[in-house]
Enzyme design. Structure first.
Site, PDB file in Angstrom:
ATOM      1  N   CYS A   1       0.850  -1.199   0.000  1.00  0.00           N
ATOM      2  CA  CYS A   1       0.000   0.000   0.000  1.00  0.00           C
ATOM      3  C   CYS A   1       0.885   1.248   0.000  1.00  0.00           C
ATOM      4  CB  CYS A   1      -0.961  -0.054   1.188  1.00  0.00           C
ATOM      5  SG  CYS A   1      -2.195   1.277   1.209  1.00  0.00           S
ATOM      6  N   LEU A   2       0.692   2.172   0.942  1.00  0.00           N
ATOM      7  CA  LEU A   2       1.521   3.374   0.974  1.00  0.00           C
ATOM      8  C   LEU A   2       2.975   3.045   1.237  1.00  0.00           C
ATOM      9  CD1 LEU A   2      -0.747   5.867   2.946  1.00  0.00           C
ATOM     10  CD2 LEU A   2      -0.426   5.672   0.488  1.00  0.00           C
TER      11      LEU A   2
END
Length: 563
Positions: free
Chosen positions: A291-292
């Site tokens: 994800c991030l």
């Protein structure tokens, strides 16, 4: 004074910018007013939808598309008098999908209007009301109202949890990290102000030469990848003969308001890589970001690959490969989250964060709930409050409730640099005052996306093909943002598609890729393991974990706040 005013108003508007919605409504209203023919067509369409729904139900054909909507699966929804309610509701949904897209409107305003119209329709669904839901009425009659009493207790329990009070009925299995979750043996071998670096104990006599370094997203606790023993990616990797390191992000407080994205890059990726180099010298590292964390890792990989980084790169291990899990690098198509992000909304978030120096975990969680309100709010409340059913917690739900905060400076920079200005995809993202380009990355890349991801839509993740000029293996697995990644071997009904694009391959669009990619049954984890082995120097004797600062899961994972 303006910031204080805006932050106070945000508590009334649910943290959403009324200006953003007002601009979208104005765009729609002005174009509707100047398109009389289109207005007439929409009025006739509304009448036609209503008459068709009533005619079908009057003739006994009350099923239609209702079976496709899980809210209307009960057979009673296909009978009078509930069928006309459900069919009319679906007709309103189809009408708004058409009415919200007028010629001349900006794409963003169309998305905003369509999204908020759907939110109102989901709230007004007949399935949410006691008197118009046949399943609730039948359950009430069968149980003589006992379900309503249980539902009232569930409402009270929900209110108590929301305000930080002890629930009336504590869960039988609380799923606590270090007790029920995050049980893979290891040690915290390095710690700085922002992260703990955990190294896990080997379970095989030999391991692959290259250790695996995992960077989770900072908006989640790391143990999404080390849940229960049966679905822990970390435990599975050690069982396949990998030396595994993972970051545990610290939950920031008001003293961390000035932490920036540069701090997250330095303390969250580069400093832990230097620690790995000291622990396992002269070995490349297989780096993985989720994800991030994947977005941040791609920035780090591009920064280390650019010319002029020789001195810094000499202090860090080389990257043998880069794995990105549900991670966006091009934010042109950010999915449902992009509907809520524009200049006005970001400014409002900055004003909210200026009060306390961070975005609270609850505010972040409510945003994601708002994006999936039909499943996460209305359907859940109907079952808990009207049917009296108590949701049975599991490890993934417990992790999802363990929320984290966002420092004000970092979160503002992330939204502006990535979502608003898409600097990483444009080669404009600054690191140490110089822009980086993903095209400088020369390591092979393994990228995983999920079919139902509303946070990182797979077609958005796929745009990485345009940005890197190296060997890229792309995997598309079924499931959502979390369940598609936590997809252990043996999990029923798992499938994925995989295709490798060689260095210098011509551009292939996502739909063309989908048609050509090989379909496979089962988990994608073994495919990743095979890729890691293929890009390895071979096996070496297992490395014992040194005596660390404290045993896994460490101290940072236990830091919780009631916001």
């Amino acid at each position: 004074m303006d910031r204080v005013l805006h932050a106070g108003a945000a508590s009334v508007s649910g943290g959403l910018s009324p200006i953003s919605l007002g601009l979208a409504l104005a765009d729609w209203g002005w174009h509707l007013a100047t398109q009389p023919a289109n207005t007439g067509r929409l009025a006739l369409s509304a009448q036609q939808h209503a008459l068709e729904a009533l005619a079908d139900c009057a003739s006994g054909n009350c099923s239609g598309p209702l079976a496709e909507d899980p809210r209307f699966r009960d057979p009673a929804w296909h009978q009078w008098p509930f069928a006309p309610l459900a069919r009319s509701h679906q007709a309103a949904q189809h009408w708004w999908q058409d009415a919200s897209q007028l010629r001349g409107m900006t794409a963003h305003h169309t998305q905003v209007l369509r999204f908020f119209a759907q939110q109102w329709l989901d709230m007004l669904s007949p399935s949410n009301s006691f008197f118009t839901n046949p399943e609730v009425l039948r359950r009430t009659a069968e149980r003589q109202g006992a379900n309503l009493v249980e539902g009232a207790l569930n409402r009270l329990d929900s209110w108590r949890r929301r305000h930080g009070l002890e629930p009336l009925t504590p869960p039988e299995h609380p799923y606590l990290p270090g007790v029920d979750l995050a049980l893979t043996p290891g040690q915290v071998v390095h710690r700085n102000h922002l992260v703990e670096l955990i190294q896990y104990a080997p379970t095989t006599e030999e391991v692959q030469a290259e250790p695996v370094f995992i960077v989770p997203s900072w908006i989640m606790k790391y143990y999404i990848l080390d849940l229960s023993p049966h679905n822990s990616l970390v435990k599975w990797l050690t069982g396949q003969g990998h030396t595994v390191f993972i970051l545990s992000w610290r939950n920031p407080d008001e003293n961390d308001a000035r932490l920036s994205l540069d701090d997250y890059l330095e303390l969250g990726v580069l400093d832990p890589l230097a620690a790995i180099a000291r622990l396992i010298p002269d070995q490349p590292v297989q780096a993985c970001g989720y994800c991030l964390g994947g977005t941040l890792l791609s920035i780090a990989a591009a920064a280390l690959a650019r010319p002029g980084q020789v001195e810094r790169a000499a202090q860090l291990p080389k990257l043998a490969g880069v794995t990105l899990l549900a991670a966006q690098t091009d934010f042109t198509m950010p999915g449902e989250l992009g509907v809520l992000i524009d200049e006005s909304q970001v400014e409002l978030l900055e004003d909210i964060m200026s009060e306390r120096g961070f975005l609270t975990g609850r505010q972040m969680a409510e945003t994601f709930q708002f994006l999936r309100s039909r499943e996460l709010i209305w359907s859940t409340r109907m079952r808990e409050f009207w049917l009296g059913e108590r949701m049975q917690p599991n490890d993934l739900m417990a992790w999802n409730a363990d929320v984290t905060r966002m420092p004000a400076a970092m979160h503002s920079q992330y939204l502006r640099r990535c979502h608003l200005h898409n600097q990483l995809a444009h080669g404009e993202y600054p690191v140490e005052g110089r822009p980086v380009s993903l095209g400088d990355i020369r390591q092979p890349v393994f990228c995983v996306a999920t079919e139902l991801d509303h946070v990182s839509p797979w077609r958005s993740v796929y745009q990485l093909h345009r940005l890197v000029h190296t060997e890229l293996t792309f995997v598309l697995t079924n499931g959502g943002h979390n369940a598609g990644i936590v997809s252990e071997p043996g999990h029923a009904r798992r499938r994925y598609r995989q295709r490798r694009m060689a260095h210098g391959a011509h551009w292939t669009g996502p739909d063309e890729w989908l048609d050509a990619a090989e379909a496979r049954q089962g988990s994608w984890w073994p495919a990743w393991h095979d890729w890691l082995v293929e890009h390895s120097r071979g096996r070496v004797p297992a490395r014992p974990v040194p005596e660390g600062l404290e045993p896994a899961p460490g101290g940072y994972v236990h830091v919780r706040y009631h916001d």
